[in-house]
Design a protein around this motif. Sequence first.
Motif, PDB file in Angstrom:
ATOM      1  N   VAL A   1      63.700  64.756   1.003  1.00  0.00           N
ATOM      2  CA  VAL A   1      62.853  63.784   0.300  1.00  0.00           C
ATOM      3  C   VAL A   1      61.520  63.549   1.004  1.00  0.00           C
ATOM      4  N   HIS A   2      61.546  63.385   2.327  1.00  0.00           N
ATOM      5  CA  HIS A   2      60.347  62.987   3.071  1.00  0.00           C
ATOM      6  C   HIS A   2      59.266  64.052   3.008  1.00  0.00           C
ATOM      7  N   ARG A   3      58.097  63.635   2.561  1.00  0.00           N
ATOM      8  CA  ARG A   3      56.941  64.524   2.478  1.00  0.00           C
ATOM      9  C   ARG A   3      55.695  63.706   2.791  1.00  0.00           C
ATOM     10  N   TRP A   4      54.643  64.421   3.157  1.00  0.00           N
ATOM     11  CA  TRP A   4      53.382  63.748   3.472  1.00  0.00           C
ATOM     12  C   TRP A   4      52.226  64.701   3.205  1.00  0.00           C
ATOM     13  N   GLU A   5      51.045  64.098   3.041  1.00  0.00           N
ATOM     14  CA  GLU A   5      49.830  64.897   2.880  1.00  0.00           C
ATOM     15  C   GLU A   5      48.622  64.017   3.170  1.00  0.00           C
ATOM     16  N   VAL A   6      47.655  64.603   3.854  1.00  0.00           N
ATOM     17  CA  VAL A   6      46.378  63.949   4.100  1.00  0.00           C
ATOM     18  C   VAL A   6      45.304  64.841   3.498  1.00  0.00           C
ATOM     19  N   THR A   7      44.489  64.265   2.617  1.00  0.00           N
ATOM     20  CA  THR A   7      43.358  65.001   2.050  1.00  0.00           C
ATOM     21  C   THR A   7      42.079  64.254   2.415  1.00  0.00           C
ATOM     22  N   ASP A   8      40.953  64.773   1.985  1.00  0.00           N
ATOM     23  CA  ASP A   8      39.686  64.094   2.248  1.00  0.00           C
ATOM     24  C   ASP A   8      39.566  62.790   1.470  1.00  0.00           C
ATOM     25  N   THR A   9      40.459  62.578   0.488  1.00  0.00           N
ATOM     26  CA  THR A   9      40.353  61.382  -0.344  1.00  0.00           C
ATOM     27  C   THR A   9      41.511  60.401  -0.197  1.00  0.00           C
ATOM     28  N   ALA A  10      42.682  60.857   0.294  1.00  0.00           N
ATOM     29  CA  ALA A  10      43.842  59.952   0.332  1.00  0.00           C
ATOM     30  C   ALA A  10      44.896  60.402   1.332  1.00  0.00           C
ATOM     31  N   VAL A  11      45.769  59.454   1.652  1.00  0.00           N
ATOM     32  CA  VAL A  11      46.994  59.706   2.409  1.00  0.00           C
ATOM     33  C   VAL A  11      48.131  59.469   1.422  1.00  0.00           C
ATOM     34  N   HIS A  12      49.036  60.440   1.306  1.00  0.00           N
ATOM     35  CA  HIS A  12      50.111  60.372   0.321  1.00  0.00           C
ATOM     36  C   HIS A  12      51.434  60.626   1.028  1.00  0.00           C
ATOM     37  N   THR A  13      52.393  59.737   0.847  1.00  0.00           N
ATOM     38  CA  THR A  13      53.709  59.908   1.458  1.00  0.00           C
ATOM     39  C   THR A  13      54.808  59.665   0.438  1.00  0.00           C
ATOM     40  N   ARG A  14      55.950  60.248   0.695  1.00  0.00           N
ATOM     41  CA  ARG A  14      57.165  59.969  -0.070  1.00  0.00           C
ATOM     42  C   ARG A  14      58.293  59.890   0.938  1.00  0.00           C
ATOM     43  N   SER A  15      59.134  58.875   0.841  1.00  0.00           N
ATOM     44  CA  SER A  15      60.213  58.691   1.801  1.00  0.00           C
ATOM     45  C   SER A  15      61.422  58.060   1.123  1.00  0.00           C
ATOM     46  N   GLY A  16      62.503  58.001   1.865  1.00  0.00           N
ATOM     47  CA  GLY A  16      63.723  57.371   1.386  1.00  0.00           C
ATOM     48  C   GLY A  16      64.884  58.329   1.418  1.00  0.00           C
ATOM     49  N   TRP A  17      66.080  57.803   1.208  1.00  0.00           N
ATOM     50  CA  TRP A  17      67.246  58.671   1.072  1.00  0.00           C
ATOM     51  C   TRP A  17      68.184  58.127   0.013  1.00  0.00           C
ATOM     52  N   ILE A  18      68.241  56.841  -0.185  1.00  0.00           N
ATOM     53  CA  ILE A  18      68.970  56.276  -1.323  1.00  0.00           C
ATOM     54  C   ILE A  18      67.942  55.940  -2.398  1.00  0.00           C
ATOM     55  N   GLY A  19      66.990  55.105  -2.046  1.00  0.00           N
ATOM     56  CA  GLY A  19      65.861  54.828  -2.921  1.00  0.00           C
ATOM     57  C   GLY A  19      64.698  55.721  -2.522  1.00  0.00           C
ATOM     58  N   ARG A  20      63.684  55.776  -3.329  1.00  0.00           N
ATOM     59  CA  ARG A  20      62.495  56.591  -3.041  1.00  0.00           C
ATOM     60  C   ARG A  20      61.270  55.708  -3.061  1.00  0.00           C
ATOM     61  N   GLU A  21      60.364  55.963  -2.118  1.00  0.00           N
ATOM     62  CA  GLU A  21      59.095  55.232  -2.085  1.00  0.00           C
ATOM     63  C   GLU A  21      57.966  56.247  -1.959  1.00  0.00           C
ATOM     64  N   SER A  22      57.009  56.156  -2.873  1.00  0.00           N
ATOM     65  CA  SER A  22      55.790  56.964  -2.788  1.00  0.00           C
ATOM     66  C   SER A  22      54.637  56.021  -2.537  1.00  0.00           C
ATOM     67  N   ARG A  23      53.790  56.403  -1.609  1.00  0.00           N
ATOM     68  CA  ARG A  23      52.621  55.585  -1.278  1.00  0.00           C
ATOM     69  C   ARG A  23      51.397  56.476  -1.248  1.00  0.00           C
TER      70      ARG A  23
END
Length: 163
Positions: free
Chosen positions: A75-97
Amino acid sequence: MSDVVLREPAHRVSPRAVPYWRLSAAIGDAIVAIAAVVAYVVVPGMPGWTIVLVLLVVAAAVAHVVLMPRIRYRVHRWEVTDTAVHTRSGWIGRESRIAPISRVQTVDSRQGALMRPFGLASITVTTASAAGPITVDCLDADTAREVVARLTAITAATEDDAT
């Protein structure tokens, strides 16, 4: 209505996160399981059905140690671009930021004592958001240093105010 679909962040955390999460869970769950067993043995007059409860606690702890790290890694993923920081985390529930770079206030890195032997580190991106900071756990320590340096460079070049 727009047909724009949000893609998942591009990068996984370090594969060494799996044994790190497994060890972290094992330590915490062992404490709970041992406490349940000790309570059952030490407290006099425990009803017979409490052994079932103790066995359920131990079984849940084992399942947590075995299943949680693998699920989190998928589930856990991340990315940094010139415009944003994007994450996804969790194992029972999921959170994207997603945080626009223009909202980034600070970038911190952390390497706890248990992370160090695994060569892992986490970064925390504090933003001007009531939702709190964005954390990317369990990056390779060198990758974490590179991400912190990149975010620092990107935010320094951004003209907007992060408030």
